[in-house]
Structures are given as C-alpha cells and as structure tokens.
Motif scaffolding. Structure first.
Motif, mmCIF file in Angstrom:
data_model
loop_
_atom_site.group_PDB
_atom_site.id
_atom_site.type_symbol
_atom_site.label_atom_id
_atom_site.label_comp_id
_atom_site.label_asym_id
_atom_site.label_seq_id
_atom_site.Cartn_x
_atom_site.Cartn_y
_atom_site.Cartn_z
ATOM 1 N N HIS A 50 1.033 -1.139 -0.094
ATOM 2 C CA HIS A 50 0.044 0.174 -0.039
ATOM 3 C C HIS A 50 0.949 1.276 -0.064
ATOM 4 N N SER A 51 2.092 1.049 0.822
ATOM 5 C CA SER A 51 2.841 2.307 0.758
ATOM 6 C C SER A 51 3.923 2.211 -0.281
ATOM 7 N N ASP A 52 5.105 2.640 -0.165
ATOM 8 C CA ASP A 52 6.242 2.408 -1.195
ATOM 9 C C ASP A 52 6.861 0.969 -0.791
ATOM 10 N N GLY A 53 6.295 0.311 -0.084
ATOM 11 C CA GLY A 53 6.866 -1.231 0.326
ATOM 12 C C GLY A 53 8.278 -1.467 0.641
ATOM 13 N N ASP A 54 8.797 -0.326 1.455
ATOM 14 C CA ASP A 54 10.143 -0.822 2.034
ATOM 15 C C ASP A 54 10.141 -1.453 3.177
ATOM 16 N N CYS A 55 10.284 -2.673 2.767
ATOM 17 C CA CYS A 55 10.214 -3.715 3.898
ATOM 18 C C CYS A 55 11.033 -3.425 5.067
ATOM 19 N N LEU A 56 12.349 -3.337 4.739
ATOM 20 C CA LEU A 56 13.416 -2.980 5.425
ATOM 21 C C LEU A 56 13.094 -1.799 6.690
ATOM 22 N N LEU A 57 12.450 -0.850 6.412
ATOM 23 C CA LEU A 57 12.079 0.403 7.150
ATOM 24 C C LEU A 57 10.898 -0.066 7.964
ATOM 25 N N HIS A 58 10.041 -0.818 7.245
ATOM 26 C CA HIS A 58 9.013 -1.188 7.879
ATOM 27 C C HIS A 58 9.401 -2.081 9.250
ATOM 28 N N ALA A 59 10.156 -3.000 8.988
ATOM 29 C CA ALA A 59 10.765 -3.733 10.041
ATOM 30 C C ALA A 59 11.380 -2.934 11.181
ATOM 31 N N SER A 159 11.964 -16.126 -4.982
ATOM 32 C CA SER A 159 11.905 -14.777 -5.344
ATOM 33 C C SER A 159 10.301 -14.377 -5.390
ATOM 34 N N GLU A 160 9.502 -15.089 -4.725
ATOM 35 C CA GLU A 160 8.186 -14.629 -4.697
ATOM 36 C C GLU A 160 7.952 -13.627 -3.418
ATOM 37 N N ALA A 161 9.055 -13.444 -2.561
ATOM 38 C CA ALA A 161 8.792 -12.695 -1.619
ATOM 39 C C ALA A 161 10.251 -12.088 -0.964
ATOM 40 N N ILE A 162 10.173 -10.988 0.045
ATOM 41 C CA ILE A 162 11.195 -10.492 0.517
ATOM 42 C C ILE A 162 10.894 -10.509 2.050
ATOM 43 N N GLU A 163 11.722 -10.385 2.819
ATOM 44 C CA GLU A 163 11.642 -10.477 4.186
ATOM 45 C C GLU A 163 12.556 -9.555 4.909
ATOM 46 N N ALA A 164 12.222 -9.118 5.958
ATOM 47 C CA ALA A 164 13.309 -8.263 6.972
ATOM 48 C C ALA A 164 13.103 -8.339 8.124
ATOM 49 N N MET A 165 14.187 -8.233 8.973
ATOM 50 C CA MET A 165 14.082 -8.641 10.322
ATOM 51 C C MET A 165 15.162 -7.283 10.955
ATOM 52 N N ALA A 166 14.525 -6.735 12.218
ATOM 53 C CA ALA A 166 15.298 -5.661 12.785
ATOM 54 C C ALA A 166 15.160 -5.730 14.312
ATOM 55 N N VAL A 167 16.447 -5.257 14.777
ATOM 56 C CA VAL A 167 16.372 -5.145 16.652
ATOM 57 C C VAL A 167 16.719 -3.504 16.715
#
Ligand SMILES: [Zn+2]
Length: 177
Positions: A50-59, A159-167
C-alpha cells in the motif's frame, strides 16, 4: 500504555534501555521499484504494498515502536487512510523517530537483516546503511546491516517474497534537572 503527568509514559527500569524487534514480509512483483532503507535497488521487481513497500524500514519502525511497547506501523499508518497510499517509508521513519524522541529516548544501535534471493544486495549495503543512519540522525556505525538469501528454499528462495528483520536498542536520554 500508561501515561501520567507524574513521570515518563514509558518505564525503563534501572538500565535505562529498552529493546524492540520487528519483522516484515512482502510479496514481490515485476515492474515495480524495490525500495530498501530509502534506496532503490531494482526497477525490475518490487514489493506489492500500500505504501512504497520499503520492507526494511517497515521492520525497523516496528522494532523502534516495539521497544516502547507501542502499536506497530499497521496501526500508526493504516491502509484505510488514503494519505498512506504510496507513502514514503523514509517519511514514516522520521515520524517514528520523532515519537522515540518525544518519549525521551535515543537510539543506541539497530541491527537489520534482509532476506532476498535477487538482486544481490552487496553493492547496495553501504548506501542503504548510510541512508538509514542519516534518517535516524545517528552515526553510520550504529546501523548493522546484513543481506542473505534463503538458499532457494521457500517463497523467498523462489523470489516470490522479501523479508526483513530488525532489532533496535533505545537508551533514555540524560536530562539536566
Ligand atoms: Zn511492509
């Protein structure tokens, strides 16, 4: 979250630090830009979002909010709000950083992992980490960033998805009394 005029809204115990964790996953589709940490890493394949899809910043934002035991970005920036359509995640990150600041905390460090099969992100790692450090107004060395593949296993491997994790570790700022 309890809040009162008598003291800080967020308790932190003796150490004055709080830790948060965040995770995000997006489906990938052809013909979209792939934004990671505010950096465009592909114009061939990008996130369905819905947004720009920045997976890394979302995490990362969920880790920052989680450290304060606040609701996640889905609550803060709901899909139902037209203002969030195509919204820049870098702009959302600035808002979350302001929330952290208003609660009396500063970022001690963050550590991030991206799981993605292609494109290979090594050429972008330094640029992405520097972009995030700049957005958070912290030293570059406060931002750990790694990219890895899923070794062709599962939806990420296909290559169907991207995932990000953050602490994220936050520290209470010392205020003069
Ligand atoms: Zn997301």
């Amino acid at each position: 979250m309890p809040s009162s005029a008598d003291g800080p809204a967020v308790a932190d115990g003796a150490a004055g630090v709080r830790i948060g964790i965040g995770r995000d996953i997006h489906r990938l589709a052809a013909g979209k830009k792939l934004m990671l940490g505010g950096v465009c890493v592909s114009e061939v394949v990008g996130c369905v979002a819905h947004s720009d899809g920045d997976c890394l910043l979302h995490a990362l934002m969920d880790a920052m909010l989680g450290a304060l035991a606040l609701p996640n970005i889905g609550v803060l920036f709901p899909d139902s709000d037209a203002r969030n359509r195509g919204r820049s995640s870098t702009e959302m990150l600035a808002h979350v950083a302001e929330i952290v600041d208003n609660e009396g905390y500063g970022i001690v460090n963050v550590d991030l992992v991206i799981l993605l099969e292609t494109p290979k992100l090594n050429p972008f790692i330094e640029k992405i980490a520097a972009s995030i450090a700049k957005s958070l107004a912290v030293d570059r060395h406060m931002v750990g960033l790694k990219a890895t593949t899923a070794e062709t296993v599962g939806p990420i491997g296909a290559s169907e998805a991207i995932e990000a994790m953050a602490v994220c570790l936050l520290g209470r700022r010392h205020t003069a009394t």
